[in-house]
Design an enzyme around this catalytic site. Sequence first.
Site, PDB file in Angstrom:
ATOM      1  N   HIS A  43       0.902  -1.004   0.075  1.00 28.32           N
ATOM      2  CA  HIS A  43      -0.166   0.129   0.098  1.00 28.32           C
ATOM      3  C   HIS A  43       0.968   1.264   0.098  1.00 28.32           C
ATOM      4  O   HIS A  43       1.303   1.799   1.018  1.00 28.32           O
ATOM      5  CB  HIS A  43      -0.826   0.117   1.130  1.00 28.32           C
ATOM      6  CG  HIS A  43      -1.847   0.880   1.380  1.00 28.32           C
ATOM      7  ND1 HIS A  43      -3.105   0.739   1.981  1.00 28.32           N
ATOM      8  CD2 HIS A  43      -1.931   2.237   0.729  1.00 28.32           C
ATOM      9  CE1 HIS A  43      -3.922   2.002   1.895  1.00 28.32           C
ATOM     10  NE2 HIS A  43      -3.325   2.706   1.128  1.00 28.32           N
ATOM     11  N   GLU A  70      -2.511  -1.688  -3.116  1.00 26.62           N
ATOM     12  CA  GLU A  70      -3.711  -0.934  -2.663  1.00 26.62           C
ATOM     13  C   GLU A  70      -3.521   0.744  -2.719  1.00 26.62           C
ATOM     14  O   GLU A  70      -2.187   1.055  -2.563  1.00 26.62           O
ATOM     15  CB  GLU A  70      -4.036  -1.067  -1.091  1.00 26.62           C
ATOM     16  CG  GLU A  70      -4.227  -2.521  -0.797  1.00 26.62           C
ATOM     17  CD  GLU A  70      -4.630  -2.717   0.682  1.00 26.62           C
ATOM     18  OE1 GLU A  70      -4.672  -3.721   1.187  1.00 26.62           O
ATOM     19  OE2 GLU A  70      -3.859  -1.915   1.567  1.00 26.62           O
ATOM     20  N   HIS A 190      -8.575  -5.516   7.173  1.00 21.08           N
ATOM     21  CA  HIS A 190      -8.365  -4.666   7.963  1.00 21.08           C
ATOM     22  C   HIS A 190      -8.706  -5.232   9.360  1.00 21.08           C
ATOM     23  O   HIS A 190      -9.639  -5.778   9.782  1.00 21.08           O
ATOM     24  CB  HIS A 190      -9.202  -3.395   7.859  1.00 21.08           C
ATOM     25  CG  HIS A 190      -8.380  -2.414   8.051  1.00 21.08           C
ATOM     26  ND1 HIS A 190      -8.080  -1.683   9.424  1.00 21.08           N
ATOM     27  CD2 HIS A 190      -7.900  -1.465   7.331  1.00 21.08           C
ATOM     28  CE1 HIS A 190      -7.228  -0.728   9.010  1.00 21.08           C
ATOM     29  NE2 HIS A 190      -6.977  -0.364   7.763  1.00 21.08           N
TER      30      HIS A 190
HETATM   31  N1  PXP Z   1      -7.173  -3.784   3.336  1.00 22.40           N
HETATM   32  C1  PXP Z   1      -6.718  -2.298   3.096  1.00 22.40           C
HETATM   33  C2  PXP Z   1      -7.658  -1.699   1.927  1.00 22.40           C
HETATM   34  C3  PXP Z   1      -5.800  -1.735   3.864  1.00 22.40           C
HETATM   35  O1  PXP Z   1      -5.732  -0.379   3.610  1.00 22.40           O
HETATM   36  C4  PXP Z   1      -5.339  -2.338   4.985  1.00 22.40           C
HETATM   37  C5  PXP Z   1      -4.134  -1.491   5.623  1.00 22.40           C
HETATM   38  O2  PXP Z   1      -3.279  -1.167   4.864  1.00 22.40           O
HETATM   39  C6  PXP Z   1      -5.633  -3.723   4.975  1.00 22.40           C
HETATM   40  C7  PXP Z   1      -6.470  -4.294   4.377  1.00 22.40           C
HETATM   41  C8  PXP Z   1      -4.825  -4.201   6.174  1.00 22.40           C
HETATM   42  O3  PXP Z   1      -4.852  -4.253   7.361  1.00 22.40           O
HETATM   43  P1  PXP Z   1      -4.290  -4.603   8.742  1.00 22.40           P
HETATM   44  O4  PXP Z   1      -2.958  -3.916   8.719  1.00 22.40           O
HETATM   45  O5  PXP Z   1      -4.832  -4.210   9.973  1.00 22.40           O
HETATM   46  O6  PXP Z   1      -4.168  -6.097   8.483  1.00 22.40           O
END
Ligand code: PXP
Length: 244
Positions: A43, A70, A190
Site C-alpha cells: 500500500h 492498494e 483490516h
Molecule cells: N485492506 C486495506 C484496504 C488496507 O488499507 C489495509 C491496511 O493497509 C489492510 C487491508 C490490512 O489491514 P491490517 O494491517 O489491519 O491487517
Amino acid sequence: MIRLSVNINKIATLRNARGGNIPNVLEAAINAQKYGAQGITVHPRPDERHIRYSDVYDIKPHITTEFNIEGYPSDRFMQLVLDVKPHQVTLVPDPPDAITSNAGWDTKKHKKFLTEIVQTLKANGIRPSIFVDADLEMIKHAADTGTIRIELYTEPYAKLFPIDKWKAVEPFVKAAEYAKKIGLELNAGHDLNLQNLNFLARQIPYLKEVSIGHALISDSIYLGFENTIQLYRRQLEWNVPNVD
Ligand code: PXP
C-alpha cells in the site's frame, strides 16, 4: 479456498525507522511466498512513509503468487500500477495523511470517478477491487462501476468480535450475500487476526482473499514469520467449507 495475501507495509515501516535496508522488504516478500502466502499486498502512500514506489517496482519481478497494490487512485498511483501491472488493484479512499484506511468509499458520491478508474484498470488487464463498508447501498453503487471485486472493510467486525462475535459478523454476512447475489467477487481486510479470522472465514466461505498486515507482522515477532503465515493459513482452512 480463501487466499491469504500478506501485506508487507509494516516491514517497510521498520526499515524506514533507521534508513538502510534492514529488514529487507524484497526478501520479506520472497520469504512470505516461500512460507505459504498466496499473495503479497503493498500500500504505497503519497508520502512513502512505509512502502516506497521504488519498492513496488523492485518486488514485482519476484512475485510468484498474486500481487495486490492498494491505494488512492491519484495520477501518480495510476501511473505506478499501469507500469507494474499487478494482478489486482484495491482502490481505497484514504486522504494522503491517513494513518491507515479507516472507511470504505462513498461509492454513490464517487461513482463517476471510480467507474473511469475501474475501466482503465480492466482495459489494462488488472482486476479492480473497491474497498467498501458492509453497507448494501455502497455495495450496489460499487457494482455499478463495473468492478470485479469489492473488499469489505472489516475493522467494525474486529472491534465488536471480542464482545459479541455473532452480532459482529451479521452485517458482514448480509453484505457478502448481497454482493454475491449481484455478481461481485469478495475480499476482506483490516484488523483481521488469529482470534477473529477463522470465525469470519466460516461464516463467509466464499471470500476470495483476505489481506492481512498489522497483526500478522506483529505476531511474527513472537512466533516467527514462517510459523505465523502457516497459522494464518490454518485459520482459513480449518472447518471452512470448500466453496469457490
Ligand atoms: N485492506 C486495506 C484496504 C488496507 O488499507 C489495509 C491496511 O493497509 C489492510 C487491508 C490490512 O489491514 P491490517 O494491517 O489491519 O491487517
